[in-house]
Design a protein around this motif. Structure first.
Motif, short mmCIF file in Angstrom:
data_model
loop_
_atom_site.label_atom_id
_atom_site.label_comp_id
_atom_site.label_asym_id
_atom_site.label_seq_id
_atom_site.Cartn_x
_atom_site.Cartn_y
_atom_site.Cartn_z
N LEU B 57 0.84 -1.20 0.00
CA LEU B 57 0.00 0.00 0.00
C LEU B 57 0.88 1.25 0.00
CD1 LEU B 57 -2.98 0.95 0.10
CD2 LEU B 57 -2.75 1.12 2.56
N GLN B 58 1.99 1.21 0.73
CA GLN B 58 2.88 2.36 0.78
C GLN B 58 3.61 2.58 -0.55
OE1 GLN B 58 4.92 0.91 4.34
NE2 GLN B 58 4.59 2.88 5.29
N LEU B 80 2.21 4.65 7.46
CA LEU B 80 0.75 4.67 7.56
C LEU B 80 0.31 4.35 8.98
CD1 LEU B 80 -0.05 2.83 4.24
CD2 LEU B 80 -0.75 5.14 4.82
N ALA B 81 -0.80 4.97 9.39
CA ALA B 81 -1.33 4.71 10.73
C ALA B 81 -1.80 3.26 10.85
CB ALA B 81 -2.49 5.66 11.01
N VAL B 86 -6.88 1.41 7.76
CA VAL B 86 -5.67 1.25 6.94
C VAL B 86 -5.38 -0.22 6.69
CG1 VAL B 86 -3.17 1.59 6.88
CG2 VAL B 86 -4.66 3.44 7.58
N LEU B 88 -7.59 -2.54 6.42
CA LEU B 88 -8.54 -2.96 5.38
C LEU B 88 -8.11 -2.42 4.02
CD1 LEU B 88 -11.12 -4.50 4.78
CD2 LEU B 88 -12.41 -2.43 5.29
N MET B 89 -7.62 -1.18 3.99
CA MET B 89 -7.13 -0.59 2.73
C MET B 89 -5.98 -1.41 2.17
SD MET B 89 -7.06 3.47 3.49
CE MET B 89 -8.46 4.54 3.28
N ASP B 92 -7.38 -4.72 0.86
CA ASP B 92 -8.12 -4.51 -0.38
C ASP B 92 -7.18 -4.18 -1.53
OD1 ASP B 92 -11.23 -3.04 0.91
OD2 ASP B 92 -10.65 -5.10 0.49
N PHE B 93 -6.11 -3.44 -1.24
CA PHE B 93 -5.15 -3.13 -2.30
C PHE B 93 -4.47 -4.39 -2.80
CE2 PHE B 93 -2.69 -0.54 -4.95
CZ PHE B 93 -1.37 -0.94 -4.89
N ASP B 96 -6.87 -6.12 -5.02
CA ASP B 96 -6.94 -5.49 -6.35
C ASP B 96 -5.75 -5.93 -7.21
OD1 ASP B 96 -8.17 -2.20 -5.28
OD2 ASP B 96 -9.20 -4.07 -5.76
N GLU B 97 -4.55 -5.86 -6.62
CA GLU B 97 -3.33 -6.18 -7.36
C GLU B 97 -3.32 -7.64 -7.80
OE1 GLU B 97 0.06 -3.98 -7.55
OE2 GLU B 97 -1.83 -3.06 -8.17
N LEU B 100 -5.76 -8.20 -10.67
CA LEU B 100 -5.22 -7.79 -11.97
C LEU B 100 -4.22 -8.81 -12.47
CD1 LEU B 100 -4.74 -3.94 -11.51
CD2 LEU B 100 -6.32 -5.09 -13.05
N VAL B 103 -5.83 -11.86 -14.00
CA VAL B 103 -6.45 -11.70 -15.33
C VAL B 103 -5.52 -12.25 -16.40
CG1 VAL B 103 -7.17 -10.02 -17.06
CG2 VAL B 103 -7.85 -9.71 -14.70
N ARG B 126 -14.08 -6.32 6.96
CA ARG B 126 -15.22 -5.44 6.72
C ARG B 126 -16.18 -5.43 7.89
NH1 ARG B 126 -13.39 -5.67 2.06
NH2 ARG B 126 -13.84 -3.95 0.66
N LEU B 136 -20.03 0.23 4.68
CA LEU B 136 -19.14 0.46 3.54
C LEU B 136 -19.91 0.42 2.23
CD1 LEU B 136 -15.97 -1.59 4.51
CD2 LEU B 136 -16.03 0.83 3.93
#
Lengths: 142, 162
Positions: B57-58, B80-81, B86, B88-89, B92-93, B96-97, B100, B103, B126, B136
């Motif tokens: 994420l960073q 990051l805090a 964070v 969850l972010m 989720d990142f 996502d990666e 992709l 695919v 979540r 959300l």
């Protein structure tokens, strides 16, 4: 179709306003190499793609770019929140402010509203994917 | 929910089956007899080396091989805090990666398993997040709390990322 999740992809917590910086960052929102262009480019090109891998790729990336658009909009919003008149007069931002106040409008830093003229959807696999490479490289530069 | 790997140093996590081919920063090209006048992009190999989720994420990518800062400037990575949001972010990142990646590498079993395990973690994440912060998705409803979907802060507001 699109589902919205009520969180950003990456946290945006800007403590100090900076309208001068906002006037530059706005180009990543609505400029020729910004996120709006990226989103629409991918989401429009996917319809004419012949392979499922490409339909998936362009849909997924286009969706993620909309999330990036949201983050940039957030940055501009937080940089221009509750400005004083003195701060608004800061170089560059008063020309934006007179028409938009602290709204977030898709425009380039030079004041040119976002236009699809900055992107191409050719319906040809190689041309479209090559344009994507060029556009994303340009965005990395911004 | 497992703790985020915030204290893991820069070394990316190596997959269980070592890659004996090109390395994390290289890919495979079509055979020597490729058609003229086409530009080629090397394909990322199976089972690539990955960052930890917080590192990813960073950095902005899950894969050290794809960490290509413009003009080779080494970007300072802001810490990051360590909040549920964070965490969850970051999860989720990574999802996502990996999505992709899958695919174009739909047969990579290790990646598929990891993707699935992250999705299950994210479901827990979540639930935990929503108990603390509210819905959300528009359809995440607890009727006793009213229509909490419209409540402030929204993600772009001050305090929306605390």
């Amino acid at each position: 179709m699109f589902v919205y999740e009520k969180k950003l992809q990456y946290p945006v917590k800007i403590k100090n306003t900076n309208p001068k910086l906002a006037a530059i960052i706005i180009t990543q929102y609505g400029g020729p190499d910004g996120e709006l262009g990226a989103s629409l480019r991918y989401l429009s090109q996917r319809y004419s793609m012949p392979y499922p891998e490409l339909k998936a790729l362009l849909t997924d990336i286009g969706t993620e770019e909309l999330g990036h658009l949201e983050m940039i909009g957030t940055i501009v919003h937080q940089l221009t929140r509750n400005l004083t008149e003195e701060q608004i007069k800061t170089a560059g931002f008063d020309t934006y402010f007179v028409d938009r106040t602290t709204g977030v409008y898709p425009t380039s830093a030079s004041g040119f509203p976002w236009s699809a003229a900055s992107m191409a959807v050719k319906g040809d696999l190689i041309a479209d994917l090559t344009e994507d490479l060029a556009a994303d490289a340009a965005m990395a530069e911004v | 929910m497992e703790k985020p790997d915030t204290n893991v140093p820069m070394t990316p996590s190596t997959p269980s089956m070592p890659n004996t081919s090109c390395g994390a920063d290289k890919g495979t090209l079509p055979c020597p007899c490729a058609p003229l006048a086409f530009p080629y992009i090397p394909m990322q190999e199976n089972n690539p080396v990955r960052f930890s989720r917080m590192e990813a994420l960073q950095t902005g990518t899950l894969f050290p091989g794809l960490d290509l800062p413009f003009k080779a400037a080494i970007q300072a990575k802001t810490k990051l805090a360590n909040t549920a949001l964070v965490e969850l972010m970051a999860l989720d990142f990574a999802i996502d990666e990996l999505g992709l990646y899958l695919v174009t590498h739909a047969q990579d079993q290790e990646a598929l398993q990891l993707y699935w395990s992250y999705i299950k973690l994210a479901q827990e994440g979540r639930e935990k997040y929503q108990k603390m912060y509210g819905p959300l998705l528009q359809t995440d409803l607890t009727p006793e709390a009213g229509y909490a979907w419209l409540k402030d802060p929204w993600p772009w507001d001050e305090g929306g990322n605390d």
